[in-house]
Design an enzyme around this catalytic site. Structure first.
Site, PDB file in Angstrom:
ATOM      1  N   HIS A   1       0.851  -1.193   0.000  1.00  9.99           N
ATOM      2  CA  HIS A   1       0.000   0.000   0.000  1.00  9.99           C
ATOM      3  C   HIS A   1       0.878   1.232   0.000  1.00  9.99           C
ATOM      4  CE1 HIS A   1      -3.171   2.817   1.040  1.00  9.99           C
ATOM      5  NE2 HIS A   1      -3.988   1.892   0.586  1.00  9.99           N
TER       6      HIS A   1
ATOM      7  N   ASP B   1      -8.001  -5.342  -0.017  1.00  7.75           N
ATOM      8  CA  ASP B   1      -8.551  -5.985  -1.208  1.00  7.75           C
ATOM      9  C   ASP B   1      -8.206  -7.454  -1.315  1.00  7.75           C
ATOM     10  OD1 ASP B   1     -10.013  -3.919  -2.106  1.00  7.75           O
ATOM     11  OD2 ASP B   1      -8.357  -2.997  -3.181  1.00  7.75           O
TER      12      ASP B   1
HETATM   13  N1  CMC Z   1       4.067  -7.122  -5.211  1.00 12.84           N
HETATM   14  C1  CMC Z   1       5.413  -7.217  -5.281  1.00 12.84           C
HETATM   15  N2  CMC Z   1       6.260  -6.212  -5.002  1.00 12.84           N
HETATM   16  C2  CMC Z   1       5.707  -5.042  -4.644  1.00 12.84           C
HETATM   17  C3  CMC Z   1       4.330  -4.860  -4.551  1.00 12.84           C
HETATM   18  C4  CMC Z   1       3.494  -5.959  -4.839  1.00 12.84           C
HETATM   19  N3  CMC Z   1       2.172  -5.861  -4.747  1.00 12.84           N
HETATM   20  N4  CMC Z   1       4.065  -3.604  -4.166  1.00 12.84           N
HETATM   21  C5  CMC Z   1       5.256  -2.995  -4.022  1.00 12.84           C
HETATM   22  N5  CMC Z   1       6.235  -3.884  -4.307  1.00 12.84           N
HETATM   23  C6  CMC Z   1       7.677  -3.644  -4.180  1.00 12.84           C
HETATM   24  C7  CMC Z   1       8.204  -2.757  -5.291  1.00 12.84           C
HETATM   25  O1  CMC Z   1       8.641  -3.524  -6.395  1.00 12.84           O
HETATM   26  C8  CMC Z   1       9.340  -2.059  -4.586  1.00 12.84           C
HETATM   27  O2  CMC Z   1      10.425  -2.932  -4.511  1.00 12.84           O
HETATM   28  P1  CMC Z   1      11.951  -2.343  -4.575  1.00 12.84           P
HETATM   29  O3  CMC Z   1      12.115  -1.511  -3.334  1.00 12.84           O
HETATM   30  O4  CMC Z   1      12.817  -3.560  -4.599  1.00 12.84           O
HETATM   31  O5  CMC Z   1      12.029  -1.550  -5.841  1.00 12.84           O
HETATM   32  C9  CMC Z   1       8.826  -1.871  -3.158  1.00 12.84           C
HETATM   33  O6  CMC Z   1       7.886  -2.946  -2.966  1.00 12.84           O
HETATM   34  C10 CMC Z   1       8.133  -0.532  -2.916  1.00 12.84           C
HETATM   35  O7  CMC Z   1       7.087  -0.408  -3.870  1.00 12.84           O
HETATM   36  P2  CMC Z   1       6.515   0.950  -4.463  1.00 12.84           P
HETATM   37  O8  CMC Z   1       6.196   0.725  -5.901  1.00 12.84           O
HETATM   38  O9  CMC Z   1       7.406   2.091  -4.087  1.00 12.84           O
HETATM   39  O10 CMC Z   1       5.175   1.118  -3.650  1.00 12.84           O
HETATM   40  P3  CMC Z   1       4.037   2.178  -3.950  1.00 12.84           P
HETATM   41  O11 CMC Z   1       3.702   2.801  -2.648  1.00 12.84           O
HETATM   42  O12 CMC Z   1       4.373   3.087  -5.079  1.00 12.84           O
HETATM   43  O13 CMC Z   1       2.837   1.237  -4.465  1.00 12.84           O
HETATM   44  C11 CMC Z   1       0.838  -0.006  -4.557  1.00 12.84           C
HETATM   45  C12 CMC Z   1       1.725   0.925  -3.716  1.00 12.84           C
HETATM   46  C13 CMC Z   1      -0.482  -0.283  -3.783  1.00 12.84           C
HETATM   47  C14 CMC Z   1       0.481   0.662  -5.901  1.00 12.84           C
HETATM   48  C15 CMC Z   1       1.607  -1.344  -4.799  1.00 12.84           C
HETATM   49  O14 CMC Z   1       1.973  -1.924  -3.569  1.00 12.84           O
HETATM   50  C16 CMC Z   1       0.793  -2.310  -5.639  1.00 12.84           C
HETATM   51  O15 CMC Z   1       0.751  -2.200  -6.868  1.00 12.84           O
HETATM   52  N6  CMC Z   1       0.117  -3.319  -4.971  1.00 12.84           N
HETATM   53  C17 CMC Z   1      -0.692  -4.254  -5.693  1.00 12.84           C
HETATM   54  C18 CMC Z   1      -2.015  -3.619  -6.057  1.00 12.84           C
HETATM   55  C19 CMC Z   1      -2.957  -3.521  -4.881  1.00 12.84           C
HETATM   56  O16 CMC Z   1      -3.165  -4.487  -4.140  1.00 12.84           O
HETATM   57  N7  CMC Z   1      -3.586  -2.332  -4.744  1.00 12.84           N
HETATM   58  C20 CMC Z   1      -4.625  -2.106  -3.750  1.00 12.84           C
HETATM   59  C21 CMC Z   1      -4.257  -1.125  -2.694  1.00 12.84           C
HETATM   60  S1  CMC Z   1      -5.446  -1.179  -1.350  1.00 12.84           S
HETATM   61  C22 CMC Z   1      -6.882  -0.546  -2.069  1.00 12.84           C
HETATM   62  C23 CMC Z   1      -6.825   0.922  -2.310  1.00 12.84           C
HETATM   63  O17 CMC Z   1      -6.631   1.668  -1.324  1.00 12.84           O
HETATM   64  O18 CMC Z   1      -6.989   1.317  -3.484  1.00 12.84           O
END
Ligand code: CMC
Length: 424
Positions: free
Chosen positions: A307, A364
């Site tokens: 998240h 989710d």
């Molecule tokens: N699976 C695998 N790796 C992940 C994931 C994931 N779901 N999410 C983040 N990472 C890794 C990412 O690759 C990065 O690794 P590194 O540091 O080695 O480069 C690290 O974790 C930090 O990730 P980030 O991209 O900086 O995180 P973010 O805050 O930009 O993204 C997110 C948040 C929700 C978009 C992402 O975690 C994601 O795409 N999750 C899957 C989709 C999901 O379940 N979304 C629903 C969120 S809850 C409902 C809502 O509020 O909408």
């Protein structure tokens, strides 16, 4: 209004000092007012709004590190377990939980508006039967402005309030119909003797051939809780979209349709649908280890995990997990896909790759599993999120319109071609 702390941040630019005022809210980090940076000929740069407070709000507070989510000050787990969804709606809209009398009046008011203008039902026929229900929702919710345009003066508080009630009341009807249409079943009209969640399940699953369809109370309770846990979430992508659209003076139905569009993406509300697709793709528990290797190679994301704001745990996921266990036990479900989901959860909570990156199951992950157990088709998952979030969107829209606001107009760091002349 936020309070000036008297503290100032000082930015030194080309030898000149710019003093930037700092404001405090009631909770959360102080904010630095960067407006005066503009006069120096600079913009601030924050792609993804990682460090930007886009507005002042009294509705929802999140502390991502501590896993705190408060609506109007009340913790989400207390609301999910001690208040109904409609009480939470009242709270988000009005700032206080309702008294018994206010609750009954609010429920009556919502009940009075559950039907939609009958011509709205004909809109659905314009869609292909295999349309995604979110595509239908974007269309029909935006189209409501063509049916209720006599109450669309956004400067009029009464018009704003009636629109909020209409949206909350009609969205379950529109959502259930977006499903009925795609399976070719006749639309089921709302029943006002049922609770909000029961009525939604009734419109989803009753048919004219099954007049005595009874809603399972365990499932109605789970549905109500899913609605409550998704009701609002501060300035997330879809809420910010609603505020941005609203800042132009666009009508509220158009703004909510914009919010539904933003929610659709798999990084936001589309994640619950993506969880089930991912489970399909993995197929069986035997393939989990291989899939996790792909995740670590960053070829795929583990949907339903991680998240932007919650970096330790998602407080909504805690309550949702409990509901998930209750529903699975009550239904006596023994589904291999659910066993697979539990295996993923176990690995992600113990494997250092996920633990170090603070990738915990989010709301989710569990809502997808519960919805599947209830019998909701996967394509409807994000629609249900949109249904529940409508109250959050409209509360933010109302808050914005109850005080002064400016059109949202971000700037950019331009990296394209410099000025040139057409050469012919
Ligand atoms: N699976 C695998 N790796 C992940 C994931 C994931 N779901 N999410 C983040 N990472 C890794 C990412 O690759 C990065 O690794 P590194 O540091 O080695 O480069 C690290 O974790 C930090 O990730 P980030 O991209 O900086 O995180 P973010 O805050 O930009 O993204 C997110 C948040 C929700 C978009 C992402 O975690 C994601 O795409 N999750 C899957 C989709 C999901 O379940 N979304 C629903 C969120 S809850 C409902 C809502 O509020 O909408």
């Amino acid at each position: 209004m936020s309070e000036a702390t008297g503290k100032k941040a000082v930015l030194e630019l080309d030898g000149k000092k710019i003093e930037l005022p700092i404001y405090s809210g009631t909770l959360g980090p102080d904010v630095i007012d960067v407006k005066d940076v503009l006069a120096s000929g600079h913009f601030t740069f924050d792609p993804g709004f990682m460090a930007t407070a886009s507005c002042e709000s009294k509705i929802t507070f999140i502390d991502g590190d501590k896993g705190i989510l408060l609506h109007r000050g009340y913790p989400i787990d207390q609301l999910a377990t001690q208040a109904s969804y409609l009480e939470t709606c009242y709270l988000l809209l009005n700032g206080e939980l309702p008294t018994e009398e206010q609750k009954e009046k609010f429920k009556k008011n919502v009940r009075q508006h559950t039907m939609v203008h009958d011509q709205v039902s004909r809109f659905y026929n314009g869609f292909r039967r295999d349309a995604h229900p979110m595509a239908i929702m974007v269309g029909v919710v935006g189209a409501l402005s063509a049916f209720y345009h006599n109450n669309l003066d956004i400067e009029d508080v009464n018009h704003r309030e009636i629109t909020a009630i209409r949206l909350i009341a009609k969205i379950p009807t529109l959502a259930a119909w977006s499903y009925k249409y795609t399976v070719g079943q006749p639309f089921v009209y709302p029943r006002n003797d049922l609770s909000y969640a029961e009525n939604f399940l009734y419109m989803m699953f009753a048919t004219p051939a099954d007049r005595d369809y009874q809603v399972n109370p365990v499932l109605a309770k789970a549905m109500d809780r899913i609605f409550t846990l998704h009701a609002d979430h501060e300035q997330n992508a879809s809420t910010s979209t609603v505020r941005l659209a609203g800042s132009t003076g666009a009508n509220p139905y158009a703004c909510i349709a914009a919010g539904i569009s933003a929610l659709w993406g798999p990084a936001h509300g589309g994640a619950n649908e993506a969880v089930l697709k991912m489970l399909d793709e993995i197929g069986s528990v035997d393939n989990v280890a291989e899939f996790m290797e792909k995740v670590k190679r960053k070829e795929v994301k583990l949907m339903g995990f991680g998240h932007r704001v919650y970096k330790n745990f998602d407080p909504r996921a805690k309550v949702m997990k409990q509901t998930c266990d209750e529903v699975l036990a009550a239904l006596g479900i023994n589904d291999p896909q659910l066993a697979l989901a539990m295996e993923l959860e176990k690995i992600a909570l113990s494997d250092p790759y996920f633990v170090e990156r603070k990738l915990y199951p989010n709301v989710d992950f569990y809502s997808g599993i519960i919805l599947k157990a209830i019998g909701i088709p996967t394509e409807m998952f994000t629609v249900i999120f949109a249904l529940a979030r409508t109250v959050g969107w409209i509360s933010h829209w109302l808050e914005m319109h109850s005080g002064p606001y400016k059109i949202g107009r971000p700037r950019q760091l331009y990296t394209g071609a410099t000025q040139r002349d057409i050469q012919r």
